[in-house]
Design a protein around this motif. Structure first.
Motif, PDB file in Angstrom:
ATOM      1  N   UNK A   1       0.777  -1.152  -0.058  1.00 35.51           N
ATOM      2  CA  UNK A   1      -0.148   0.003   0.006  1.00 35.51           C
ATOM      3  C   UNK A   1       0.955   1.267  -0.084  1.00 35.51           C
ATOM      4  N   UNK A   2       1.911   1.179   0.486  1.00 32.74           N
ATOM      5  CA  UNK A   2       2.915   2.265   0.467  1.00 32.74           C
ATOM      6  C   UNK A   2       3.464   2.887  -0.927  1.00 32.74           C
ATOM      7  N   UNK A   3       3.199   1.834  -1.885  1.00 34.90           N
ATOM      8  CA  UNK A   3       3.518   2.241  -3.492  1.00 34.90           C
ATOM      9  C   UNK A   3       2.502   3.361  -3.727  1.00 34.90           C
ATOM     10  N   UNK A   4       1.151   3.315  -3.039  1.00 29.90           N
ATOM     11  CA  UNK A   4       0.365   4.509  -3.465  1.00 29.90           C
ATOM     12  C   UNK A   4       0.706   5.679  -2.686  1.00 29.90           C
ATOM     13  N   UNK A   5       1.706   5.678  -1.776  1.00 32.44           N
ATOM     14  CA  UNK A   5       2.077   6.939  -1.270  1.00 32.44           C
ATOM     15  C   UNK A   5       3.349   7.240  -1.947  1.00 32.44           C
ATOM     16  N   UNK A   6       4.210   6.134  -2.542  1.00 32.15           N
ATOM     17  CA  UNK A   6       5.413   6.665  -2.997  1.00 32.15           C
ATOM     18  C   UNK A   6       5.466   7.140  -4.320  1.00 32.15           C
ATOM     19  N   UNK A   7       4.621   6.443  -5.282  1.00 37.04           N
ATOM     20  CA  UNK A   7       4.345   6.547  -6.714  1.00 37.04           C
ATOM     21  C   UNK A   7       3.972   7.913  -6.919  1.00 37.04           C
ATOM     22  N   UNK A   8       3.017   8.561  -6.262  1.00 34.62           N
ATOM     23  CA  UNK A   8       2.689   9.868  -6.604  1.00 34.62           C
ATOM     24  C   UNK A   8       3.676  10.900  -6.370  1.00 34.62           C
ATOM     25  N   UNK A   9       4.442  10.590  -5.184  1.00 36.41           N
ATOM     26  CA  UNK A   9       5.658  11.535  -4.968  1.00 36.41           C
ATOM     27  C   UNK A   9       6.638  11.411  -5.957  1.00 36.41           C
ATOM     28  N   UNK A  10       6.853  10.318  -6.516  1.00 39.93           N
ATOM     29  CA  UNK A  10       7.925  10.328  -7.421  1.00 39.93           C
ATOM     30  C   UNK A  10       7.639  11.095  -8.624  1.00 39.93           C
ATOM     31  N   UNK A  11       6.442  10.954  -8.978  1.00 43.63           N
ATOM     32  CA  UNK A  11       5.957  11.629 -10.151  1.00 43.63           C
ATOM     33  C   UNK A  11       5.913  13.058  -9.981  1.00 43.63           C
ATOM     34  N   UNK A  12       5.486  13.311  -8.590  1.00 46.60           N
ATOM     35  CA  UNK A  12       5.572  14.781  -8.581  1.00 46.60           C
ATOM     36  C   UNK A  12       6.989  15.514  -8.427  1.00 46.60           C
ATOM     37  N   UNK A  13       7.796  14.568  -7.891  1.00 44.28           N
ATOM     38  CA  UNK A  13       9.234  15.062  -7.928  1.00 44.28           C
ATOM     39  C   UNK A  13       9.857  15.254  -9.326  1.00 44.28           C
TER      40      UNK A  13
END
Length: 499
Positions: free
Chosen positions: A435-447
């Motif tokens: 489930x942390x993928x759903x936290x990490x992925x948008x942050x990576x895209x945002x970065x």
């Protein structure tokens, strides 16, 4: 097979203070994490990072989460030691995070060996990896120790403690400057003394609170835990004998066949965390430009190199704005802590989905309203611990923080409360990691996108990237209505074996 291995025994309800003890360590973790969130951009800028490249340094955080949390989640699911199941990971992560906090603001002392900006980036990576090692088992620990009927209470208490830690972590550099009297300005390639000492104190609080949870929380032994959760002990033992390849295959099958509720929450998480990442990275330059009137060129490392010394009034403005970011971050954490107290009750009265959606909508409106607060006459503000003079626009920013704080409280509690009822008990850790993928992925895209958007679309005017975060949060609120709650976990895969 014994009855203990095949039937579910009623898990006892925990006294309130034991629910509190289970999550107390998260207070220290968030204390340190908030110091990082409020000051990492400030530190990296002091060490030489360009404004549009800040998000690329921050990409380390979600990348570490993407890598670390599923591995730690799976490992803690399969760990049964005399020290506990989750506790060893929590303690190890806290020790590593404290070390990173002690070293990162001292990057300037290694200039003879390596460039400070590189050292600062490496320490940021160490801290983020360690925070993830600690955070993931904490999420699973609540699910392990707290029975289903107390889950919303458990995650609401965790949200409250997280925000108490965030309040003091965010304010600490300001307190050290305006109450203790430490210097808050920095020279090129160095970090302000107030920030350095704040990180030392944060590392100490982090270790102390984590030790409290580890020492006060006695995890259930395997037989008792399996009985409470209705887990087939023999099947579990057979699964753990699988080869590494079998466990990897099982892990990817779990990802592909994740519970429906998790897939639906992923869309909400995307918009929510895309917005949060922008806030953490760009609030400092946004209010430094929009409220203190510092031009974007003073965040350009090439321009700074060309002029040599930073003018005193620019350094003072950047220092004051950086301190005020700590205050408004503490404010949204305070509002989140207050709202967390009522969150469980509100969720029972009007439903978890509705309160979740309303909270995100208020957060989105809060971000967008940043535009309304610009410059203004110097205003004397009494913060109880000290008085400080800031532009009136800076004082006005406390209002949007009400909405941001309400959204933050909901983000910390509601997805996990909704999700935990849809997960199989023997795979809670690995699913929480996935489930942390759903936290990490948008942050990576945002970065990857935010810095480009800021430079090419908004001409490095950081206030507009905050408005973009507000739009994203509103989309997250709308997405909540596509989530279907489930009180039961979906059937396990036939393989059952996970990495």
């Amino acid at each position: 097979m014994s009855q203990l291995e095949t039937s579910t025994v009623q898990q006892p309800r925990l006294p309130f203070w034991q629910v509190w003890n289970v999550s107390l360590g998260f207070l220290g973790v968030q204390f340190g994490f908030s110091l990082q969130n409020a000051n990492a951009s400030r530190i990296l800028s002091d060490l030489g990072a360009d404004l549009h490249s800040l998000s690329l340094f921050w990409i380390v955080a979600p990348l570490m989460g993407l890598i670390v949390q599923p591995i730690v989640g799976s490992a803690s699911d399969r760990t049964w030691s005399r020290f506990g199941r989750r506790n060893p990971f929590i303690l190890f992560g806290a020790i590593a995070a404290a070390l990173g906090m002690a070293f990162m603001p001292n990057a300037g002392i290694v200039v003879a060996i390596v460039a400070p900006i590189i050292f600062g980036g490496v320490m940021l990576a160490l801290m983020d990896a360690a925070f993830n090692v600690t955070m993931q088992p904490f999420r699973a620990l609540v699910s392990d120790m707290v029975p289903s009927e107390q889950r919303t209470l458990g995650y609401s208490v965790q949200s409250l403690l997280i925000n108490i830690g965030a309040i003091f972590g965010s304010m600490l550099p300001f307190i050290l400057t305006n109450v203790i009297g430490l210097e808050n300005t920095s020279r090129a390639g160095e970090v302000a003394p107030s920030v350095i000492w704040a990180f030392y104190i944060g590392a100490t609080v982090l270790l102390g609170s984590v030790l409290w949870t580890v020492m006060r929380t006695k995890e259930y032994p395997p037989e008792q835990y399996n009985a409470y959760k209705g887990i087939d002990t023999q099947k579990q033992q057979q699964e753990r004998k699988g080869s590494l390849l079998q466990r990897l295959i099982g892990f990817f099958r779990l990802m592909l066949n994740m519970p429906r509720t998790m897939r639906q929450l992923a869309l909400v998480q995307f918009f929510s965390w895309f917005a949060l990442f922008i806030m953490w990275v760009y609030t400092t330059p946004a209010i430094t430009q929009h409220v203190w009137g510092v031009e974007a060129k003073w965040f350009d490392s090439a321009y700074l190199d060309s002029i040599g010394e930073i003018p005193a009034h620019i350094a003072a403005a950047k220092g004051a704005a950086g301190d005020w970011v700590g205050i408004i971050f503490a404010a949204y954490s305070l509002f989140a802590a207050i709202f967390s107290i009522a969150l469980a009750r509100l969720a029972q009265v009007i439903g978890r989905k509705l309160i979740y959606a309303l909270s995100l909508a208020l957060g989105g409106l809060g971000y967008i309203s940043f535009l309304l607060f610009q410059g203004g006459e110097p205003t004397q503000v009494n913060l109880l611990i000290t008085e400080v003079s800031v532009p009136s626009g800076a004082l006005g920013l406390l209002l949007p923080m009400v909405g941001v704080g309400i959204a933050w409280a909901a983000i910390l509690a509601m997805p996990y409360a909704i999700l935990s009822d849809a997960l199989p008990a023997d795979k809670t850790g690995v699913y929480m990691g996935i489930f942390n993928f759903t936290i990490a992925a948008p942050q990576i895209i945002s970065a990857l996108l935010a810095g480009l958007i800021l430079k090419s679309v908004f001409d490095n005017q950081a206030i507009y990237i905050i408005v973009l975060a507000g739009v994203s949060m509103l989309l997250g609120a709308f997405s909540v209505f596509f989530v279907r709650e489930s009180a039961e976990a979906e059937p396990e895969l036939e393989t059952g074996t996970v990495f």
